[in-house]
Motif scaffolding. Sequence first.
Motif, PDB file in Angstrom:
ATOM      1  N   ILE A 113      34.193  40.293  38.429  1.00  0.00           N
ATOM      2  CA  ILE A 113      34.133  40.566  39.858  1.00  0.00           C
ATOM      3  C   ILE A 113      34.046  42.074  40.057  1.00  0.00           C
ATOM      4  N   LEU A 114      32.954  42.503  40.657  1.00  0.00           N
ATOM      5  CA  LEU A 114      32.697  43.929  40.874  1.00  0.00           C
ATOM      6  C   LEU A 114      32.834  44.255  42.352  1.00  0.00           C
ATOM      7  N   LEU A 115      33.373  45.415  42.638  1.00  0.00           N
ATOM      8  CA  LEU A 115      33.436  45.883  44.011  1.00  0.00           C
ATOM      9  C   LEU A 115      32.065  46.394  44.442  1.00  0.00           C
ATOM     10  N   THR A 116      31.900  46.654  45.700  1.00  0.00           N
ATOM     11  CA  THR A 116      30.588  47.046  46.205  1.00  0.00           C
ATOM     12  C   THR A 116      30.125  48.382  45.645  1.00  0.00           C
ATOM     13  N   ASP A 117      31.048  49.219  45.128  1.00  0.00           N
ATOM     14  CA  ASP A 117      30.650  50.498  44.524  1.00  0.00           C
ATOM     15  C   ASP A 117      30.321  50.356  43.045  1.00  0.00           C
ATOM     16  N   GLY A 118      30.377  49.135  42.511  1.00  0.00           N
ATOM     17  CA  GLY A 118      30.050  48.884  41.122  1.00  0.00           C
ATOM     18  C   GLY A 118      31.226  48.913  40.184  1.00  0.00           C
ATOM     19  N   SER A 119      32.401  49.345  40.645  1.00  0.00           N
ATOM     20  CA  SER A 119      33.588  49.343  39.792  1.00  0.00           C
ATOM     21  C   SER A 119      34.111  47.921  39.626  1.00  0.00           C
ATOM     22  N   THR A 120      34.904  47.708  38.591  1.00  0.00           N
ATOM     23  CA  THR A 120      35.399  46.367  38.280  1.00  0.00           C
ATOM     24  C   THR A 120      36.698  46.085  39.020  1.00  0.00           C
ATOM     25  N   GLN A 121      36.726  44.975  39.725  1.00  0.00           N
ATOM     26  CA  GLN A 121      37.965  44.519  40.356  1.00  0.00           C
ATOM     27  C   GLN A 121      38.758  43.628  39.422  1.00  0.00           C
ATOM     28  N   SER A 122      38.056  42.715  38.725  1.00  0.00           N
ATOM     29  CA  SER A 122      38.761  41.756  37.880  1.00  0.00           C
ATOM     30  C   SER A 122      37.815  41.092  36.891  1.00  0.00           C
ATOM     31  N   VAL A 123      38.301  40.920  35.669  1.00  0.00           N
ATOM     32  CA  VAL A 123      37.641  40.037  34.702  1.00  0.00           C
ATOM     33  C   VAL A 123      38.630  38.961  34.261  1.00  0.00           C
ATOM     34  N   GLY A 124      39.680  38.779  35.038  1.00  0.00           N
ATOM     35  CA  GLY A 124      40.710  37.809  34.717  1.00  0.00           C
ATOM     36  C   GLY A 124      42.057  38.312  35.197  1.00  0.00           C
ATOM     37  N   VAL A 125      43.083  37.518  34.939  1.00  0.00           N
ATOM     38  CA  VAL A 125      44.430  37.829  35.401  1.00  0.00           C
ATOM     39  C   VAL A 125      45.387  37.852  34.219  1.00  0.00           C
ATOM     40  N   ALA A 126      46.244  38.881  34.183  1.00  0.00           N
ATOM     41  CA  ALA A 126      47.305  38.983  33.190  1.00  0.00           C
ATOM     42  C   ALA A 126      48.634  38.630  33.837  1.00  0.00           C
ATOM     43  N   LEU A 127      49.614  38.276  33.012  1.00  0.00           N
ATOM     44  CA  LEU A 127      50.955  37.936  33.479  1.00  0.00           C
ATOM     45  C   LEU A 127      51.887  39.063  33.065  1.00  0.00           C
ATOM     46  N   THR A 128      52.528  39.707  34.033  1.00  0.00           N
ATOM     47  CA  THR A 128      53.402  40.835  33.731  1.00  0.00           C
ATOM     48  C   THR A 128      54.753  40.344  33.204  1.00  0.00           C
ATOM     49  N   ASP A 130      57.589  40.629  34.444  1.00  0.00           N
ATOM     50  CA  ASP A 130      58.477  40.074  35.466  1.00  0.00           C
ATOM     51  C   ASP A 130      57.800  38.973  36.283  1.00  0.00           C
ATOM     52  N   GLY A 131      56.678  38.457  35.759  1.00  0.00           N
ATOM     53  CA  GLY A 131      56.064  37.289  36.363  1.00  0.00           C
ATOM     54  C   GLY A 131      55.134  37.544  37.515  1.00  0.00           C
ATOM     55  N   HIS A 132      54.598  38.749  37.614  1.00  0.00           N
ATOM     56  CA  HIS A 132      53.526  39.011  38.574  1.00  0.00           C
ATOM     57  C   HIS A 132      52.182  38.711  37.905  1.00  0.00           C
ATOM     58  N   GLY A 133      51.206  38.354  38.705  1.00  0.00           N
ATOM     59  CA  GLY A 133      49.840  38.307  38.215  1.00  0.00           C
ATOM     60  C   GLY A 133      49.159  39.620  38.555  1.00  0.00           C
ATOM     61  N   ARG A 134      48.397  40.171  37.630  1.00  0.00           N
ATOM     62  CA  ARG A 134      47.657  41.409  37.914  1.00  0.00           C
ATOM     63  C   ARG A 134      46.252  41.286  37.342  1.00  0.00           C
ATOM     64  N   ASP A 135      45.317  41.912  38.023  1.00  0.00           N
ATOM     65  CA  ASP A 135      43.928  41.851  37.581  1.00  0.00           C
ATOM     66  C   ASP A 135      43.730  42.629  36.290  1.00  0.00           C
ATOM     67  N   VAL A 136      42.971  42.045  35.382  1.00  0.00           N
ATOM     68  CA  VAL A 136      42.520  42.719  34.164  1.00  0.00           C
ATOM     69  C   VAL A 136      41.150  43.318  34.469  1.00  0.00           C
ATOM     70  N   VAL A 137      40.945  44.578  34.126  1.00  0.00           N
ATOM     71  CA  VAL A 137      39.668  45.222  34.433  1.00  0.00           C
ATOM     72  C   VAL A 137      38.883  45.607  33.189  1.00  0.00           C
ATOM     73  N   LEU A 138      39.479  45.464  32.014  1.00  0.00           N
ATOM     74  CA  LEU A 138      38.781  45.783  30.771  1.00  0.00           C
ATOM     75  C   LEU A 138      38.294  44.500  30.123  1.00  0.00           C
ATOM     76  N   ALA A 139      37.011  44.388  29.928  1.00  0.00           N
ATOM     77  CA  ALA A 139      36.421  43.193  29.334  1.00  0.00           C
ATOM     78  C   ALA A 139      36.706  43.142  27.837  1.00  0.00           C
ATOM     79  N   GLY A 140      36.438  41.976  27.266  1.00  0.00           N
ATOM     80  CA  GLY A 140      36.541  41.844  25.822  1.00  0.00           C
ATOM     81  C   GLY A 140      37.918  41.470  25.319  1.00  0.00           C
ATOM     82  N   ARG A 141      38.794  40.964  26.177  1.00  0.00           N
ATOM     83  CA  ARG A 141      40.111  40.520  25.743  1.00  0.00           C
ATOM     84  C   ARG A 141      40.414  39.174  26.377  1.00  0.00           C
ATOM     85  N   GLU A 142      41.297  38.416  25.745  1.00  0.00           N
ATOM     86  CA  GLU A 142      41.696  37.140  26.321  1.00  0.00           C
ATOM     87  C   GLU A 142      42.477  37.375  27.607  1.00  0.00           C
ATOM     88  N   VAL A 143      42.411  36.418  28.507  1.00  0.00           N
ATOM     89  CA  VAL A 143      43.116  36.545  29.782  1.00  0.00           C
ATOM     90  C   VAL A 143      44.034  35.342  29.967  1.00  0.00           C
TER      91      VAL A 143
END
Length: 300
Positions: A113-128, A130-143
């Motif tokens: 998922i790319l923002l309108t400026d071409g930067s990456t918003q998300s390629v998946g979600v990680a689990l912190t 303390d149990g928050h979900g956060r967007d992963v922005v670096l490709a090439g890793r499991e999510v």
Amino acid sequence: MSALSTVVVVTWRGRDHITACLDALKAQKSPHRTIVVDNASDDGTAALISGHEVVRLPRNRGYAGGLAAVLDAVDTPYVAWLNDDAVPDPSWLTELESALAKDPGAAAATSSILLTDGSTQSVGVALTADGHGRDVVLAGREVFGFCGGAALLRTAELKAAGGVPASFFCYYEDTDTAWRLRLAGHRVISVGPARVRHRHGASTRPGSRLFHRWNERNRLLMLLRCAPARVAFAQLARFAAITALLPFRKNAPQAANFRLGLRAQVLAEVLLRLPATLVQRLTITTKTPRGRVWQDWAGR
């Protein structure tokens, strides 16, 4: 060629962006069915979507409620979730379908998922930790999970895992669903070539009081449903303790999610829903133990 996927687009007052989304779906290389769920829009959206298969709800049930409202009507092997302010590349759906076809152990595939400026918003979600979900922005890793703004799921596996948590209204419905799929023994994969452009915040207002209310409440409800009991109740107790101490802190954070009134409302809503949430917890399939999922993914 018969359609493998049903794409569900939930909209509410989407007049300014829904047309771009639907035009991009028409340009998809893969044949598919599109269902537009209109959450009782009152801004002229209904006229713009009148040529599509539309399910109009009598009131705004949020993103999660809109997805849940039509899940039983989906009869294709795959179901896609797509924000109404997202514009997928022509090969988006093909890439997701191909990835799931090649990986039978995966029940969900998340997009780039790319923002309108071409930067990456998300390629998946990680689990912190303390149990928050956060967007992963670096490709090439499991999510751990998928971003619900643009993802493809196996319909049967989604239904078997309990479907979409309609009562969440908005936010964390995707991370909760990914967690339940993992508990059921499935995986989630990230598909880099499946790209969408996203007008982030066009449908909701990140940073608003409602945004923080839904995020804080739904994170705690997700933990109570899916996490090991010690983790869920420790995080609930931590949230309550921080809230109780706020009036006595001289340098309390100024962020909206640290306002006493909001946090008190979140606690009240969570406690009111606690009995039903614990019943829901008992119905979740756990082929993979909760502790194992937490150990493998929390803090990665």
